[in-house]
Write a protein that holds these residues in place. Structure first.
Motif, short mmCIF file in Angstrom:
data_model
loop_
_atom_site.label_atom_id
_atom_site.label_comp_id
_atom_site.label_asym_id
_atom_site.label_seq_id
_atom_site.Cartn_x
_atom_site.Cartn_y
_atom_site.Cartn_z
N ALA A 51 -13.58 -49.94 1.00
CA ALA A 51 -13.51 -48.50 1.26
C ALA A 51 -12.29 -47.86 0.62
N SER A 111 -12.76 -46.86 -2.83
CA SER A 111 -13.79 -45.84 -3.02
C SER A 111 -13.23 -44.43 -3.03
N ILE A 115 -16.99 -40.87 2.22
CA ILE A 115 -17.45 -41.40 3.50
C ILE A 115 -18.08 -40.25 4.28
N HIS A 170 -30.34 -44.86 1.73
CA HIS A 170 -28.90 -44.66 1.90
C HIS A 170 -28.52 -44.59 3.37
N ASP A 205 -28.36 -47.98 4.63
CA ASP A 205 -27.18 -48.70 4.12
C ASP A 205 -25.91 -48.34 4.90
N ILE A 206 -25.70 -47.04 5.17
CA ILE A 206 -24.45 -46.65 5.84
C ILE A 206 -24.48 -46.96 7.33
N ASP A 207 -25.66 -47.36 7.82
CA ASP A 207 -25.76 -47.75 9.23
C ASP A 207 -25.49 -49.24 9.42
N ASN A 218 -23.10 -52.78 8.79
CA ASN A 218 -21.76 -53.26 8.49
C ASN A 218 -21.81 -54.31 7.38
N PHE A 251 -23.70 -46.21 12.42
CA PHE A 251 -23.86 -44.77 12.62
C PHE A 251 -24.14 -44.51 14.10
N TYR A 294 -21.16 -35.13 -1.90
CA TYR A 294 -21.50 -36.41 -1.27
C TYR A 294 -22.78 -36.98 -1.88
N ASN A 334 -22.84 -40.55 -4.00
CA ASN A 334 -23.29 -41.68 -3.20
C ASN A 334 -24.78 -41.97 -3.27
#
Length: 452
Positions: free
Chosen positions: A34, A37, A43, A316, A319-321, A323, A331, A343, A347
């Motif tokens: 992160a 990034s 984020i 997506h 993916d962001i939900d 770890n 999330f 964003y 992303n």
């Protein structure tokens, strides 16, 4: 690529694993975390928005399907397509009453749903020519026009063609001018746009249609399937039908009922491909209609929600939900992700373009929502005034009736399918054409009714 039925062996895998060059290259790679990034990826910070206690009385869900069938096999072949658009009316108030009396009699629950096949049609594909027409393209143009002309929500109301022609008035001017659909037209550079059916002003005086502006015919493949065209036709019919419903309600003086009515559309609030211009026309018409709705409902905006089942945004969100170990749950539940242009481009849809994402194709903007049950839903709410289109920022005020929308998503999230919305599950079951048996039946029907 292997031939059909040819499977990979293990020798290539053994060579890769034992290769010193591969080992050396892998040793130089690292996973960006992160911290690396910052300045490139962004984020997404979920926000907490309290769902409202608003409860709809009626919900209209709109979904469609299409199937292409071969009428003549071999090269160059011939095909036709069936398109089905369904409006599902759900009595949400009755569903809530039954929910308090579990277990529910399935027959009583079924009565809370009423599916209406709003549009069903058969369209010609490659090498299918209707009577009196000179080509498959001309046949498709005429067939599309007829579909718009004959379908309407109310017997004494405007037709879908009337709705479309109201949108046509908002067609934006572009550098690329529309061409006459006849390649040998001597006045091609001065193509006349008209309404309904009319004649080209050239010496041939051949028929033109207002629906030619959708330009489906320009992508017709003379040999092979035209599934992309029929997909575009279906998505256009679905979205114009939404505006048709609202305009019919306006004409019938039913707008006050929108205080307790929601409309749900399968997919994003957008139109892609050849007819993409109509998304900008829909946006302008929604501005006008919403002003009337606010006056009729004491300040309530139209509640129109698009819900996506698949695609890059759905992936997506998944993916962001997760770890780094691949476990879901990062999330927070009942949290909302509001997306900015920056964003999205950094992303999801990687782009360095200066135009806002979806500027020419969307009439609404997306958000992520994780329901209280843990379902991930990618949804859209419409642009109802110009400020909503400013995607340099993402604020709750730019998403009309967001609290009502997420409350509805919580109420009607599916317990049968993961990350699904019940009204669209039911609507899809009514609209979907079975891939195997359905195609065989439709293919047989086409061959029986058509002559060579």
């Amino acid at each position: 690529m292997p031939y059909e039925g040819e499977f990979a062996g293990y020798s290539s895998l053994r060579r890769i694993v034992q290769s010193e060059r591969v080992k050396k290259l892998l040793g130089t790679y690292k996973i960006r975390d992160a911290a690396d990034s910052l300045g490139s990826l962004q984020i997404l910070e979920p926000v907490s928005i309290e769902p409202s206690d608003w409860k709809p009385k009626i919900l209209i869900a709109i979904d469609g399907s299409h199937a292409e069938v071969s009428i003549k096999n071999g090269f160059p072949g011939a095909e036709a397509a069936y398109i089905n658009v369904v409006s599902l009316i759900l009595d949400i108030e009755k569903m809530r009453e039954l929910d308090q009396k579990r277990p529910v009699n399935p027959q009583k629950f079924k009565k809370t749903q009423e599916a209406e096949p709003s549009i069903d049609c058969a369209l010609p594909g490659c090498n299918v020519i209707s009577e009196g027409e000179s080509s498959a393209e001309a046949s498709l143009r005429k067939a599309v026009f007829e579909v718009f002309k004959i379908h309407k929500m109310s017997d004494d109301g405007e037709s879908l063609l009337d709705t479309y022609e109201a949108l046509l008035k908002h067609k934006p001017d572009t550098e690329r001018k529309q061409k006459c659909p006849y390649e040998d037209c001597p006045i091609d550079a001065n193509y006349p746009r008209g309404t309904n059916q009319y004649s080209c002003s050239c010496i041939f005086s051949r028929p033109l249609y207002s629906t030619d502006a959708l330009r489906f015919h320009e992508r017709m493949v003379p040999a092979g399937t035209n599934g992309a065209i029929f997909s575009e036709i279906m998505q256009t019919l679905e979205r114009v039908w939404v505006i048709h419903i609202l305009r019919t309600m306006e004409a019938q003086k039913w707008l006050p009922t929108l205080r307790r009515l929601a409309i749900v559309l399968d997919g994003p609030l957008a139109v892609f491909g050849q007819p993409a211009w109509i998304s900008q026309a829909i946006r302008k018409e929604l501005y006008r209609l919403n002003d009337l709705v606010r006056k009729a409902t004491g300040g309530k905006d139209i509640l129109l929600i698009g819900v996506e089942k698949t695609g890059q945004f759905v992936q997506h969100f998944e993916d962001i939900d997760r770890n780094s170990e691949g476990v879901s749950g990062v999330f927070p539940k009942q949290a909302v992700g509001l997306l900015t242009d920056s964003y999205i481009k950094k992303n999801i849809i990687f782009s360095e373009g200066t135009k806002m994402y979806g500027d020419a194709t969307y009439f609404g903007r997306k958000f992520f929502y994780k329901t209280k049950s843990g379902a991930r839903l990618v949804a859209s709410l419409p642009f109802l005034k110009e400020d909503h289109r400013d995607m340099t920022r993402a604020e709750q005020s730019q998403y009309p009736r967001l609290a009502d929308a997420i409350g509805l998503l919580d109420q009607l999230v599916s317990s049968r399918f993961a990350n699904a919305f019940t009204p669209l599950v039911v609507a899809n079951s009514e609209a979907a054409i079975p891939l195997s048996l359905g195609k065989k039946v439709l293919e047989g029907l086409a061959k029986e009714l058509m002559t060579e």
